[in-house]
Design a protein around this motif. Sequence first.
Motif, PDB file in Angstrom:
ATOM      1  N   GLN A 173     117.750  66.655  28.363  1.00  0.00           N
ATOM      2  CA  GLN A 173     117.833  67.152  27.059  1.00  0.00           C
ATOM      3  C   GLN A 173     118.334  66.513  25.938  1.00  0.00           C
ATOM      4  OE1 GLN A 173     117.758  71.637  26.294  1.00  0.00           O
ATOM      5  NE2 GLN A 173     116.963  71.783  28.309  1.00  0.00           N
ATOM      6  N   PHE A 174     119.506  66.080  26.029  1.00  0.00           N
ATOM      7  CA  PHE A 174     120.307  65.066  25.182  1.00  0.00           C
ATOM      8  C   PHE A 174     120.599  63.831  25.360  1.00  0.00           C
ATOM      9  CE2 PHE A 174     121.722  69.622  25.871  1.00  0.00           C
ATOM     10  CZ  PHE A 174     121.133  70.048  24.584  1.00  0.00           C
ATOM     11  N   ILE A 175     120.723  63.024  24.251  1.00  0.00           N
ATOM     12  CA  ILE A 175     121.191  61.821  24.488  1.00  0.00           C
ATOM     13  C   ILE A 175     122.778  61.789  24.359  1.00  0.00           C
ATOM     14  CG2 ILE A 175     121.329  59.429  22.968  1.00  0.00           C
ATOM     15  CD1 ILE A 175     118.493  60.323  21.940  1.00  0.00           C
ATOM     16  N   VAL A 176     123.543  61.175  25.209  1.00  0.00           N
ATOM     17  CA  VAL A 176     124.986  61.561  25.134  1.00  0.00           C
ATOM     18  C   VAL A 176     125.629  60.053  24.714  1.00  0.00           C
ATOM     19  CG1 VAL A 176     127.094  61.907  26.522  1.00  0.00           C
ATOM     20  CG2 VAL A 176     124.920  63.392  26.897  1.00  0.00           C
ATOM     21  N   MET A 177     126.369  60.093  23.628  1.00  0.00           N
ATOM     22  CA  MET A 177     127.163  59.083  23.142  1.00  0.00           C
ATOM     23  C   MET A 177     128.693  58.999  23.079  1.00  0.00           C
ATOM     24  SD  MET A 177     124.555  57.944  20.017  1.00  0.00           S
ATOM     25  CE  MET A 177     125.539  56.607  19.712  1.00  0.00           C
ATOM     26  N   VAL A 178     129.256  58.126  23.640  1.00  0.00           N
ATOM     27  CA  VAL A 178     130.701  58.076  23.709  1.00  0.00           C
ATOM     28  C   VAL A 178     131.471  57.093  22.849  1.00  0.00           C
ATOM     29  CG1 VAL A 178     130.615  59.423  25.854  1.00  0.00           C
ATOM     30  CG2 VAL A 178     130.657  56.926  25.791  1.00  0.00           C
ATOM     31  N   GLY A 179     132.691  57.119  22.371  1.00  0.00           N
ATOM     32  CA  GLY A 179     133.355  56.102  21.755  1.00  0.00           C
ATOM     33  C   GLY A 179     134.653  56.434  21.524  1.00  0.00           C
ATOM     34  N   GLY A 180     135.389  55.538  21.033  1.00  0.00           N
ATOM     35  CA  GLY A 180     136.755  55.841  20.756  1.00  0.00           C
ATOM     36  C   GLY A 180     137.571  54.393  21.280  1.00  0.00           C
ATOM     37  N   ALA A 181     138.984  54.223  20.817  1.00  0.00           N
ATOM     38  CA  ALA A 181     139.567  52.866  21.267  1.00  0.00           C
ATOM     39  C   ALA A 181     139.796  52.692  22.583  1.00  0.00           C
ATOM     40  CB  ALA A 181     141.152  52.987  20.545  1.00  0.00           C
ATOM     41  N   PRO A 182     139.722  53.703  23.635  1.00  0.00           N
ATOM     42  CA  PRO A 182     140.209  53.147  25.002  1.00  0.00           C
ATOM     43  C   PRO A 182     138.790  53.184  25.799  1.00  0.00           C
ATOM     44  CG  PRO A 182     140.813  55.623  24.679  1.00  0.00           C
ATOM     45  CD  PRO A 182     140.376  55.005  23.450  1.00  0.00           C
TER      46      PRO A 182
END
Length: 216
Positions: A173-182
């Motif tokens: 149901q959802f598009i999952v996005m991730v981010g952040g320095a490491p």
Amino acid sequence: MAEAIIEEICDFLQKGRAKNVKKLVEEALEQGIDPKVILNDGLLNGMMIVGGKFKRNEVFVPEVLVAARAMNVGLSILEPRLVEVGNEPIGKAVIGTVKGDLHDIGKNLVAMMMKGAGFEVHDLGTDVDAETFIAKAQEVGADVICMSALLTTTMPNMQTVVDTLKEKGLRDQFIVMVGGAPVNESFAEQIGADYYTADAATAAETAKTAVEAKVA
């Protein structure tokens, strides 16, 4: 005349001149300019230009923050009028920093850029657990769940969100996005996220493209 005032809104927004943006948005509405045109060609266009400059290292976080503040001032005046004319956001996003992590500058930038790309953004803040992400995404009918982490120790909590979505039968149901320095591309793949982006401007562009593809 309309074009000139929209151009001024766009220019003043890029300079972070909130008072000028407020005054010009009010003037544009008084002149009977379509609120959607003020939003898209004035505010959002200005913010996307700032996002592009940010990506190319031509401006930095402080400039983005003052531009975003100016955009929010303009949006606060426009929102009631946009509701009247039935302006639909391009998508809905739930965003937060994962459980155990209290860093929010990167997350705030992404939230601002997503707003600038035309998303309705629900910012859950920091230290957000999997259940909260998922409950809010279901409640608002989100298209995208965006997670941020700055500590390597909190990165596994991104996996927890993806795993919980799968357990509940909600992963598709959802598009999952991730981010952040490491965080990086291979980590995103490893945990089963849809997208990793390295900066806020790219996150907004990627989310927009992904939602448009999903709708199509």
